[in-house]
Design an enzyme around this catalytic site. Structure first.
Site, PDB file in Angstrom:
ATOM      1  N   GLU A  88       0.825  -1.209   0.000  1.00 43.88           N
ATOM      2  CA  GLU A  88       0.000   0.000   0.000  1.00 43.88           C
ATOM      3  C   GLU A  88       0.861   1.261   0.000  1.00 43.88           C
ATOM      4  O   GLU A  88       1.966   1.273   0.543  1.00 43.88           O
ATOM      5  CB  GLU A  88      -0.893   0.021   1.245  1.00 43.88           C
ATOM      6  CG  GLU A  88      -1.834  -1.169   1.341  1.00 43.88           C
ATOM      7  CD  GLU A  88      -2.499  -1.297   2.691  1.00 43.88           C
ATOM      8  OE1 GLU A  88      -3.650  -1.774   2.733  1.00 43.88           O
ATOM      9  OE2 GLU A  88      -1.867  -0.912   3.709  1.00 43.88           O
ATOM     10  N   VAL A 260      -7.843  -3.464  15.806  1.00 42.06           N
ATOM     11  CA  VAL A 260      -6.675  -3.007  15.061  1.00 42.06           C
ATOM     12  C   VAL A 260      -6.340  -3.922  13.883  1.00 42.06           C
ATOM     13  O   VAL A 260      -5.852  -3.461  12.851  1.00 42.06           O
ATOM     14  CB  VAL A 260      -5.452  -2.895  16.003  1.00 42.06           C
ATOM     15  CG1 VAL A 260      -4.220  -2.434  15.254  1.00 42.06           C
ATOM     16  CG2 VAL A 260      -5.759  -1.959  17.164  1.00 42.06           C
ATOM     17  N   ASP A 263      -7.600  -4.659   8.583  1.00 43.00           N
ATOM     18  CA  ASP A 263      -7.090  -3.439   7.943  1.00 43.00           C
ATOM     19  C   ASP A 263      -6.952  -3.541   6.433  1.00 43.00           C
ATOM     20  O   ASP A 263      -6.238  -2.743   5.820  1.00 43.00           O
ATOM     21  CB  ASP A 263      -5.749  -3.038   8.563  1.00 43.00           C
ATOM     22  CG  ASP A 263      -4.692  -4.135   8.443  1.00 43.00           C
ATOM     23  OD1 ASP A 263      -4.980  -5.174   7.822  1.00 43.00           O
ATOM     24  OD2 ASP A 263      -3.582  -3.945   8.963  1.00 43.00           O
ATOM     25  N   LYS A 267     -10.074  -8.970   5.418  1.00 44.10           N
ATOM     26  CA  LYS A 267      -9.344  -9.183   6.677  1.00 44.10           C
ATOM     27  C   LYS A 267     -10.085  -8.457   7.794  1.00 44.10           C
ATOM     28  O   LYS A 267     -10.021  -7.235   7.898  1.00 44.10           O
ATOM     29  CB  LYS A 267      -7.918  -8.668   6.544  1.00 44.10           C
ATOM     30  CG  LYS A 267      -7.015  -8.908   7.753  1.00 44.10           C
ATOM     31  CD  LYS A 267      -5.580  -8.515   7.387  1.00 44.10           C
ATOM     32  CE  LYS A 267      -4.615  -8.813   8.521  1.00 44.10           C
ATOM     33  NZ  LYS A 267      -4.630  -7.765   9.557  1.00 44.10           N
TER      34      LYS A 267
END
Length: 377
Positions: A88, A260, A263, A267
């Protein structure tokens, strides 16, 4: 060996030269240097500063930048997916500074001796486009992620929260544990991971850390056992799949959930019913709709961007019984904060190396001349 900026005139002298006046070039020095911070440079900067102080400083910087939300030119990150992971780019800018982060997520990397997440970042001057900093961001990403978790929890969790479940005890777990213990007063952490060696590693590190001397650790045998009685639940797992780490029956009134690990597309960590039971907060809604736990939910499912709470436009919770959820996917603004922090820290401590990314040209309109043979001496 301790690395330093090149001898006088050093990086700071050259970087500070007014753009309207040509800088004087020392022999062997780039005229327009970019500061390079390698992995060891960053390690030594953080060791000297102290991890907890760094976490606190980065959290403060992130909070400051979230309060300037409207100052930023924002976009969802650009992702290239493969069956084994994702790579990314995360760009963002305000009127003065542009940053981007390159980051991957490859859960199978540890079997190859590589980290699951690897990253580097660039900070540039908007006025000239000059790249001022190239820095490692693998370690810094773990720090800024934990710092962001605390910024959100300070706004959303009950102030009296003292216990946390930490599900997923891999590479980011120590940072989350220390951030919540030292910055939020969490004094008990209940640990669970499907890999018992990950939990053993985490316990060993925390037992050896003077910053965690008063932190109680409880190793649990399931996610359900870990969350029982916890004020805050942090999930930070790595598998690239639609996992179900938490279900609605595990929730208790007043909990704050810090999700967390989910992301990227495909997922996630939470059952859809968990989202329905909570007030949901996100970093940047257009990105979270694609990548976060919001993947489960319809397009009109209501969420609130975190900056609105930090700015005081909305409340984080209405009462002690509310269940709040921070659907954290990681946003470029957090890396902007981390990069400007580490850049200032490196310059203050004269750390790093001068890197020549930009050609030195006698005439900036004559790029071709840079290919001319060197004159005979």
């Amino acid at each position: 060996m301790r690395s330093t900026i090149c001898p006088q005139p050093n990086f700071l002298d050259l970087a500070a030269a007014p753009s309207s006046a040509p800088a004087k070039k020392a022999i062997g020095m780039p005229l327009h240097p970019t500061l390079f911070l390698g992995a060891q440079d960053v390690v030594e900067l953080i060791r000297n500063k102290g991890l907890v102080t760094t976490l606190r400083d980065v959290a403060r910087t992130i909070h400051e930048d979230f309060l300037r939300w409207d100052d930023f030119d924002k976009a969802a990150r650009i992702a290239n997916h493969s069956p084994l992971g994702v790579i990314e780019l995360m760009p963002i800018a305000d009127a003065h500074t542009y940053t981007f982060k390159y980051v991957n997520g490859h859960p199978a990397n540890t079997a190859r001796g590589l980290p699951t997440v690897m990253a580097f970042g660039v900070l540039a001057d908007v006025a000239t486009g000059m790249p001022l900093l190239v820095s490692e961001l693998t370690l810094i990403t773990a720090i800024r992620t934990a710092a962001t978790s605390v910024v959100a929890a300070q706004a959303l969790a009950r102030p009296e929260s003292r216990s946390m479940a930490l599900i997923g005890n891999g590479a980011q777990a120590e940072f989350q544990a220390l951030a919540f213990h030292c910055l939020m007063g969490i004094d008990e952490i209940r640990l669970y991971d499907t890999d018992p060696f990950a939990t053993e590693k985490l316990v060993a590190h925390l037992r050896q850390s003077p910053d965690a001397a008063n932190l109680r650790l409880k190793v649990c045998t399931s996610a359900a056992q870990a969350v029982q009685g916890a004020d805050i639940v942090t999930t930070v797992t790595a598998d690239k799949r639609n996992a179900v780490i938490l279900t609605a029956d595990m929730l208790e009134p007043g909990m704050h959930l810090n999700a967390v690990g989910g992301d990227c597309p495909g997922k996630t960590e939470l059952a859809p019913e968990v989202m329905q039971a909570a007030w949901v907060f996100v970093e940047y809604e257009p990105q979270s709709r694609i990548e976060g736990e919001l993947q489960h939910m319809p397009a009109d499912f209501a969420v609130t961007e975190l900056w609105q709470v930090l700015h005081g436009d909305v409340v984080g919770r209405n009462n002690e019984e509310d269940i709040t959820l921070f659907d954290s996917v990681g946003f470029a603004l957090e890396d902007f904060s981390a990069l400007r922090y580490i850049y200032a820290l490196a310059r203050a401590n004269k750390r790093g190396h001068a890197l020549q990314l930009v050609p030195d040209l006698a005439d900036p309109k004559d790029l071709y001349a840079s290919l001319a043979p060197a004159p005979d001496l």
